[in-house]
Design an enzyme around this catalytic site. Structure first.
Site, short mmCIF file in Angstrom:
data_model
loop_
_atom_site.label_atom_id
_atom_site.label_comp_id
_atom_site.label_asym_id
_atom_site.label_seq_id
_atom_site.Cartn_x
_atom_site.Cartn_y
_atom_site.Cartn_z
N HIS A 76 0.84 -1.20 0.00
CA HIS A 76 0.00 0.00 0.00
C HIS A 76 0.88 1.25 0.00
CE1 HIS A 76 0.44 0.79 4.41
NE2 HIS A 76 0.27 -0.52 4.57
N ASP A 78 0.14 4.39 1.27
CA ASP A 78 0.02 5.38 2.35
C ASP A 78 0.79 4.95 3.58
OD1 ASP A 78 -1.90 3.26 2.60
OD2 ASP A 78 -2.93 4.40 4.15
N ASP A 115 6.35 0.82 7.27
CA ASP A 115 5.04 0.19 7.08
C ASP A 115 4.26 1.08 6.13
OD1 ASP A 115 2.48 -0.87 7.30
OD2 ASP A 115 2.16 -0.13 9.33
N GLU A 145 -4.79 2.37 2.87
CA GLU A 145 -4.91 1.13 3.65
C GLU A 145 -5.04 1.43 5.13
OE1 GLU A 145 -3.42 -2.31 6.04
OE2 GLU A 145 -2.60 -0.29 5.87
N GLU A 146 -4.25 2.39 5.62
CA GLU A 146 -4.16 2.60 7.05
C GLU A 146 -5.41 3.24 7.65
OE1 GLU A 146 -1.98 1.25 8.67
OE2 GLU A 146 -0.04 1.24 7.67
N ASP A 169 3.21 -6.69 3.55
CA ASP A 169 2.84 -5.79 4.65
C ASP A 169 2.96 -6.44 6.03
OD1 ASP A 169 2.00 -3.42 5.76
OD2 ASP A 169 -0.13 -3.77 5.42
N HIS A 457 3.16 2.64 13.54
CA HIS A 457 2.07 3.55 13.92
C HIS A 457 2.46 4.46 15.07
CE1 HIS A 457 -1.30 0.85 11.99
NE2 HIS A 457 -0.21 0.96 11.23
#
Length: 485
Positions: A76, A78, A115, A145-146, A169, A457
């Site tokens: 992904h 983003d 990530d 995605e996030e 991922d 994150h």
């Protein structure tokens, strides 16, 4: 170019270095997507953008490998935008600043975007390096995605012709994944009922900082503190010792990140300061002891603030405090069939004060729809009792393990051949896009793997340099050994 671009495998790290220079938080991938598309066109690759904004790039098979099964490499575009409170960073305009820290790569004061930037860079390196041998190849790069899996939700049937999907991922070297949790967002609103500030009160800002935070799926079982839950406890404790009145309550920034910071704008009688200071000192010591070895640097601070124009009604304040204390958070259930695997969890990710209402957002995860729905109903019941509205959106399915997966066996055999050890086969308690892909392309054989990434994150995010090298070796060898149709 930075020292990052000199790491090995050099081509992969050069792409990652470029990714860091192009802002791409969730919902703002357009510049990165355009750069990738322009790059692919310059190389003569077949590029298309689908209706929702995903990119699909095709590369012909290496000579002699035209009859191999088609592979979709997937990542992904983003990244999660999280910064430390003392870091001035605009994720939509400012580049990420990566640096080498021993065996790791980190970012200065923000999330790194490893990530899924490392996986994305690996996909591009495969496209760029004609020495990598492979059959018919498609690269699928999804958006958003996030924050909502918009790209995976919008992927249409018939666009891709491959047989095997390799998802990049995952975040632990030596593990391969054959299943993941599904999830749903809980969006809660509670109307703001206002009253005047009581006479004789002074305004204060209570803040909680210094927590690690982290990924609300991968780290949820590790007992990390949630700033939102701690704040709810503190406010209830303070209200039992002084005439506390709440004006604003804010904590966390993303529903899929464990809240690292939270604050409250409150008013208290002037003579309550000594009591409050002593209470906070006791609570800080308690929390540092309770979370020793997990969150060692929790800070509770109190500072004078500008007097607010209003405070919450006593009824709203009590109902909100009760609901936040009772709101489920953390691991709800462990799997009965897989040792050590989280079945269901929930994250009290965001609390925010708006002019007309209080907003709360939770992300509920589970390996099956039944577990997800059970926790969702529990969450809704708590907030309904407080007079709030609760609606659910963005529900996505889990990815159910396939014990007969041929690509999983190929990856296990290849890992053993390369590194003389079998990887661990796992189910990840995070929302990979594979479950959504499987609903549209049920015939795909799928597996997920990646390098070691810690602190995803959160601004503590870091990626292990040697693990990236091993990930690249494994990816290249698996592509070479994909069987014929």
């Amino acid at each position: 170019m930075t020292p990052i671009s000199q790491l090995s495998p050099r081509l992969l790290w050069q792409f990652f270095d470029t990714l860091c220079s192009i802002p791409h938080p969730s919902g703002h991938e357009a510049a990165l997507r355009q750069w990738i598309a322009d790059w692919a066109v310059e190389r003569g690759l077949d590029v298309m953008q689908d209706a929702v904004g995903n990119l699909i790039i095709r590369k012909a098979a290496s000579a002699g490998m035209e009859k191999r099964k088609g592979v979709i490499l997937q990542a992904h575009m983003d990244m999660v935008p999280q910064a430390n409170a003392d870091t001035d960073h605009n994720f939509t305009t400012d580049p990420i600043q990566p640096y080498i820290d021993g065996d790791w790569v980190r970012a200065r004061g923000t999330t790194l975007g490893a990530d899924n930037g490392i996986g994305l860079s690996a996909c591009m390196a495969v496209l760029a390096d004609d020495k990598v041998q492979h059959g018919p190849l498609e690269v699928l790069l999804t958006i958003d995605e996030e924050s909502g899996m918009t790209g995976a939700f919008g992927l249409a049937p018939g666009l891709l012709q491959g047989d095997i999907l390799l998802n990049t991922d995952s975040e632990q070297d030596g593990d391969v994944y054959m299943g993941c949790a599904g999830g749903v967002d809980a969006n809660i609103t509670l109307p703001y009922e206002a009253e005047p500030v009581p006479a004789g009160h002074q305004a204060l800002r209570l803040t909680i900082t210094g927590l690690r935070g982290g990924h609300s799926g991968i780290n949820i079982h590790q007992g990390r503190a949630s700033a939102n839950k701690l704040l709810a406890e503190l406010l209830m404790d303070i209200s039992q010792h002084a005439e506390l009145r709440l004006s604003e309550l804010d904590g966390g920034t993303l529903r899929n990140a464990i809240a690292r910071e939270a604050s409250a704008l409150l008013t208290l009688p002037a003579d309550a300061m000594d009591t409050l200071s002593a209470l906070l000192e006791r609570r800080q010591q308690q929390y540092r002891c309770e979370f020793a070895g997990i969150d060692d640097f929790i800070r509770l601070e109190l500072a004078p603030a500008t007097m607010p124009a209003r405070v919450m009604s006593t009824s709203l304040q009590q109902r909100l405090s009760d609901a936040l204390l009772a709101c489920p958070h953390g691991v709800m259930e462990m799997s009965r069939s897989m040792d050590g695997v989280v079945q269901s969890s929930t994250n009290l990710g965001v609390i925010g004060t708006r002019p007309e209402h209080i907003h709360v957002q939770c992300l509920i995860r589970s390996l099956n729809d039944e577990g997800r729905n059970r926790v969702a109903e529990m969450t809704a019941a708590v907030f309904r009792l407080a007079g709030a509205r609760c609606n659910f959106d963005g529900a996505y399915p889990g990815w159910q393990p396939d014990p007969d997966s041929a690509v999983m066996q190929l990856l296990l055999d290849t890992h053993k051949e390369l590194f003389d050890v079998l990887p661990e086969v796992k189910v990840i308690h995070a929302g990979l896009e594979c479950g959504l892909f499987k609903a549209v392309y049920p015939g795909w054989d799928m597996v997920s793997f990646g390098p070691t990434i810690q602190g995803a994150h959160s601004p503590d995010e870091r990626v292990h340099i040697e693990a990236v090298s091993r990930f690249w070796q494994l990816l290249v060898r698996v592509l070479k050994q994909i069987p014929e149709r």
